[in-house]
Design an enzyme around this catalytic site. Structure first.
Site, PDB file in Angstrom:
ATOM      1  N   ARG A   9      85.890  12.139 106.495  1.00 61.08           N
ATOM      2  CA  ARG A   9      84.746  12.532 105.677  1.00 61.08           C
ATOM      3  C   ARG A   9      85.139  12.336 104.219  1.00 61.08           C
ATOM      4  NH1 ARG A   9      84.063  18.447 107.164  1.00 61.08           N
ATOM      5  NH2 ARG A   9      82.481  18.315 105.530  1.00 61.08           N
ATOM      6  N   SER A  11      84.489  14.479 101.585  1.00 59.25           N
ATOM      7  CA  SER A  11      84.644  15.653 100.718  1.00 59.25           C
ATOM      8  C   SER A  11      86.075  15.657 100.174  1.00 59.25           C
ATOM      9  CB  SER A  11      84.377  16.935 101.499  1.00 59.25           C
ATOM     10  OG  SER A  11      85.459  17.210 102.365  1.00 59.25           O
ATOM     11  N   LYS A  81      89.790  24.235 112.687  1.00 58.81           N
ATOM     12  CA  LYS A  81      88.777  25.287 112.888  1.00 58.81           C
ATOM     13  C   LYS A  81      87.372  24.716 112.989  1.00 58.81           C
ATOM     14  CE  LYS A  81      87.563  26.970 108.268  1.00 58.81           C
ATOM     15  NZ  LYS A  81      87.208  28.173 107.519  1.00 58.81           N
ATOM     16  N   ASP A  82      87.165  23.477 112.530  1.00 59.71           N
ATOM     17  CA  ASP A  82      85.853  22.837 112.627  1.00 59.71           C
ATOM     18  C   ASP A  82      85.697  22.008 113.900  1.00 59.71           C
ATOM     19  OD1 ASP A  82      85.199  23.899 110.127  1.00 59.71           O
ATOM     20  OD2 ASP A  82      85.926  22.131 109.055  1.00 59.71           O
ATOM     21  N   THR A 125      78.366  33.703 101.551  1.00 58.82           N
ATOM     22  CA  THR A 125      79.046  33.043 102.665  1.00 58.82           C
ATOM     23  C   THR A 125      78.027  32.757 103.736  1.00 58.82           C
ATOM     24  OG1 THR A 125      80.736  33.140 104.389  1.00 58.82           O
ATOM     25  CG2 THR A 125      79.757  35.242 103.741  1.00 58.82           C
ATOM     26  N   LEU A 128      79.062  33.337 109.841  1.00 57.22           N
ATOM     27  CA  LEU A 128      78.703  34.574 110.551  1.00 57.22           C
ATOM     28  C   LEU A 128      79.927  35.461 110.704  1.00 57.22           C
ATOM     29  CD1 LEU A 128      76.402  33.063 113.322  1.00 57.22           C
ATOM     30  CD2 LEU A 128      75.680  34.364 111.310  1.00 57.22           C
ATOM     31  N   ARG A 129      81.081  34.857 110.914  1.00 57.04           N
ATOM     32  CA  ARG A 129      82.325  35.613 111.047  1.00 57.04           C
ATOM     33  C   ARG A 129      82.641  36.382 109.759  1.00 57.04           C
ATOM     34  NH1 ARG A 129      87.113  34.511 109.067  1.00 57.04           N
ATOM     35  NH2 ARG A 129      86.422  32.479 108.339  1.00 57.04           N
ATOM     36  N   ARG A 130      82.512  35.714 108.622  1.00 57.33           N
ATOM     37  CA  ARG A 130      82.780  36.406 107.357  1.00 57.33           C
ATOM     38  C   ARG A 130      81.698  37.446 107.077  1.00 57.33           C
ATOM     39  NH1 ARG A 130      84.570  30.643 104.723  1.00 57.33           N
ATOM     40  NH2 ARG A 130      86.772  30.759 105.281  1.00 57.33           N
ATOM     41  N   ARG A 147      76.442  27.236 101.286  1.00 59.17           N
ATOM     42  CA  ARG A 147      77.016  26.086 101.996  1.00 59.17           C
ATOM     43  C   ARG A 147      77.506  25.052 100.992  1.00 59.17           C
ATOM     44  NH1 ARG A 147      74.239  22.795 106.135  1.00 59.17           N
ATOM     45  NH2 ARG A 147      76.286  21.842 106.001  1.00 59.17           N
ATOM     46  N   GLY A 148      78.008  23.944 101.523  1.00 57.63           N
ATOM     47  CA  GLY A 148      78.527  22.884 100.667  1.00 57.63           C
ATOM     48  C   GLY A 148      80.034  22.875 100.704  1.00 57.63           C
ATOM     49  N   VAL A 150      84.000  22.971  99.241  1.00 60.07           N
ATOM     50  CA  VAL A 150      84.680  24.046  98.512  1.00 60.07           C
ATOM     51  C   VAL A 150      84.314  24.025  97.026  1.00 60.07           C
ATOM     52  CG1 VAL A 150      86.958  24.917  97.818  1.00 60.07           C
ATOM     53  CG2 VAL A 150      86.564  24.182 100.186  1.00 60.07           C
ATOM     54  N   THR A 152      81.671  22.753  95.530  1.00 62.71           N
ATOM     55  CA  THR A 152      80.266  23.143  95.341  1.00 62.71           C
ATOM     56  C   THR A 152      80.121  24.653  95.391  1.00 62.71           C
ATOM     57  OG1 THR A 152      79.692  21.143  96.561  1.00 62.71           O
ATOM     58  CG2 THR A 152      77.921  22.729  96.202  1.00 62.71           C
ATOM     59  N   ARG A 153      80.820  25.277  96.346  1.00 63.79           N
ATOM     60  CA  ARG A 153      80.717  26.739  96.483  1.00 63.79           C
ATOM     61  C   ARG A 153      81.294  27.437  95.246  1.00 63.79           C
ATOM     62  NH1 ARG A 153      82.424  27.858 102.813  1.00 63.79           N
ATOM     63  NH2 ARG A 153      81.937  25.752 103.513  1.00 63.79           N
ATOM     64  N   CYS A 240      80.577  27.903 116.122  1.00 67.52           N
ATOM     65  CA  CYS A 240      80.269  28.377 114.782  1.00 67.52           C
ATOM     66  C   CYS A 240      78.993  29.202 114.774  1.00 67.52           C
ATOM     67  CB  CYS A 240      80.157  27.212 113.818  1.00 67.52           C
ATOM     68  SG  CYS A 240      78.914  26.037 114.294  1.00 67.52           S
TER      69      CYS A 240
HETATM   70  N1  LIG Z   1      84.212  25.583 106.994  1.00 67.67           N
HETATM   71  C1  LIG Z   1      84.692  24.508 106.173  1.00 67.67           C
HETATM   72  C2  LIG Z   1      86.194  24.498 106.133  1.00 67.67           C
HETATM   73  N2  LIG Z   1      86.900  23.937 107.126  1.00 67.67           N
HETATM   74  C3  LIG Z   1      88.225  24.085 106.837  1.00 67.67           C
HETATM   75  C4  LIG Z   1      88.332  24.755 105.634  1.00 67.67           C
HETATM   76  C5  LIG Z   1      89.591  25.132 104.977  1.00 67.67           C
HETATM   77  C6  LIG Z   1      90.850  24.521 105.523  1.00 67.67           C
HETATM   78  C7  LIG Z   1      91.331  25.108 106.812  1.00 67.67           C
HETATM   79  O1  LIG Z   1      90.928  26.201 107.235  1.00 67.67           O
HETATM   80  O2  LIG Z   1      92.172  24.443 107.446  1.00 67.67           O
HETATM   81  C8  LIG Z   1      87.038  24.993 105.172  1.00 67.67           C
HETATM   82  C9  LIG Z   1      86.646  25.656 103.910  1.00 67.67           C
HETATM   83  C10 LIG Z   1      86.577  27.157 103.983  1.00 67.67           C
HETATM   84  O3  LIG Z   1      86.303  27.741 105.053  1.00 67.67           O
HETATM   85  O4  LIG Z   1      86.770  27.794 102.932  1.00 67.67           O
END
Ligand SMILES: NCc1[nH]cc(CCC(=O)O)c1CC(=O)O
Length: 308
Positions: A9, A11, A81-82, A125, A128-130, A147-148, A150, A152-153, A240
């Site tokens: 990607r 980003s 995690k994605d 944020t 949902l977890r946070r 969203r967006g 890092v 952008t946030r 997610c």
């Molecule tokens: N959800 C997007 C995402 N996917 C991975 C990370 C950070 C890097 C990682 O956890 O390995 C992030 C940004 C965030 O949650 O702040």
């Protein structure tokens, strides 16, 4: 194989992670040329709707997988995690790299941590977890979508749209933004996403040469931890779309796993932990299933179903 092409990607975080893997692969295999193939994905393009509404985090993987299937790229680099709990058929994760800081970060221009926020403060944020964990600690906070990528946030935080936001420490550190971390949110009170902080390489599962090249980057202790966390999430049918958090710690061969399922609406949460001696990924996965069963015994199913 002379050249290895990494689909990524565009980003800044994705490019950093892909460059990092490229550099590690070049160091491990002198003579191998490693190139990036930057691509935009639907998950990056559609920012006006929630990820859950447009198909979940798997959207970030789809275009990269199509590129691998077409032979336009050999592998892809992801934040683990994605990556959905069930990979698309025909794909494998030949390497999980050594984990960075798995913790979430509290980020705010004015306040030092969650407890210091004034009543009714606005926290951004879309996770949902946070949201569930923020609600559990501070029912008075106003939670707003954010969203967006890092950067952008952070720009939206700096523009004054929020009093604070929560981001992964690992992402901030990779982008050289450690100075933005006001507090690390720590276990057992606050748990990160399953596999947060770990980078994984994905490739076609019939591509033996690519799998062998990537295997040089494998970090066995990290694999043990993330297998436990992901097995817990898988046993809960987590994605997610549901507020599931987990963190495993490995000390020698002692593996301990904390898990949480929450309700993003009212902050109710159930927690469970277990530990065992592990000799490989099968034992790690079994620990994940055990913690999932303990969460289910406390009513996690109703919390999960409420978000589906
Ligand atoms: N959800 C997007 C995402 N996917 C991975 C990370 C950070 C890097 C990682 O956890 O390995 C992030 C940004 C965030 O949650 O702040």
């Amino acid at each position: 194989m002379k050249t290895l092409r990494i689909a990524t990607r565009k980003s800044p975080l994705a490019l950093w992670q892909s460059e990092h893997v490229a550099a590690r692969l070049r160091a491990a295999h002198p003579g191998l040329t490693v190139e990036l193939v930057p691509m935009s994905t639907r998950g990056d393009q559609v920012l006006d709707r929630s990820l859950a509404a447009i198909g979940g985090k798997g959207l970030f993987l789809k275009e990269l997988e199509v590129a691998m299937q077409r032979g336009e790229a050999d592998c892809a680099v992801h934040s683990l995690k994605d990556v959905p709990m069930e990979l698309e058929p025909g794909f494998a994760l030949p390497a999980v790299l050594e984990r960075a800081d798995p913790a979430d970060a509290f980020v705010s221009p004015r306040f030092g941590t969650i407890d210091a926020l004034p009543p009714g403060a606005v926290v951004g944020t879309s996770s949902l977890r946070r949201q569930a964990q923020l609600r559990a600690l501070r029912p008075d906070l106003q939670l707003r979508d954010l969203r967006g990528n890092v950067n952008t946030r952070l720009a939206k935080l700096d523009a004054g749209e929020y009093d604070a936001i929560v981001l992964a420490c690992a992402g901030l550190q990779r982008l050289g933004l450690d100075a933005r971390i006001r507090a690390r949110l720590l276990a057992p009170v606050w748990l990160p996403a399953p596999a947060q902080g770990a980078i994984a390489i994905e490739c076609r599962n019939d591509d033996d040469a690519v799998q062998a090249a990537c295997a040089a980057l494998e970090h066995a202790p990290t694999r043990i931890c993330v297998e436990a966390e992901r097995a817990m999430n898988r046993a809960l049918h987590g994605s997610c779309h549901v507020p599931v958090a987990a963190l495993a710690r490995l000390d020698g061969s002692d593996l301990a796993l904390d898990g949480l399922v929450g309700d993003a609406g009212n902050g109710h949460a159930v927690r469970a932990s277990a530990q065992t001696v592990v000799d490989g990924v099968d034992a790690a996965r079994a620990l994940g299933v055990q913690v999932a069963e303990r969460l289910l015994a406390q009513g996690a199913r109703a919390l999960i179903d409420a978000h589906l």
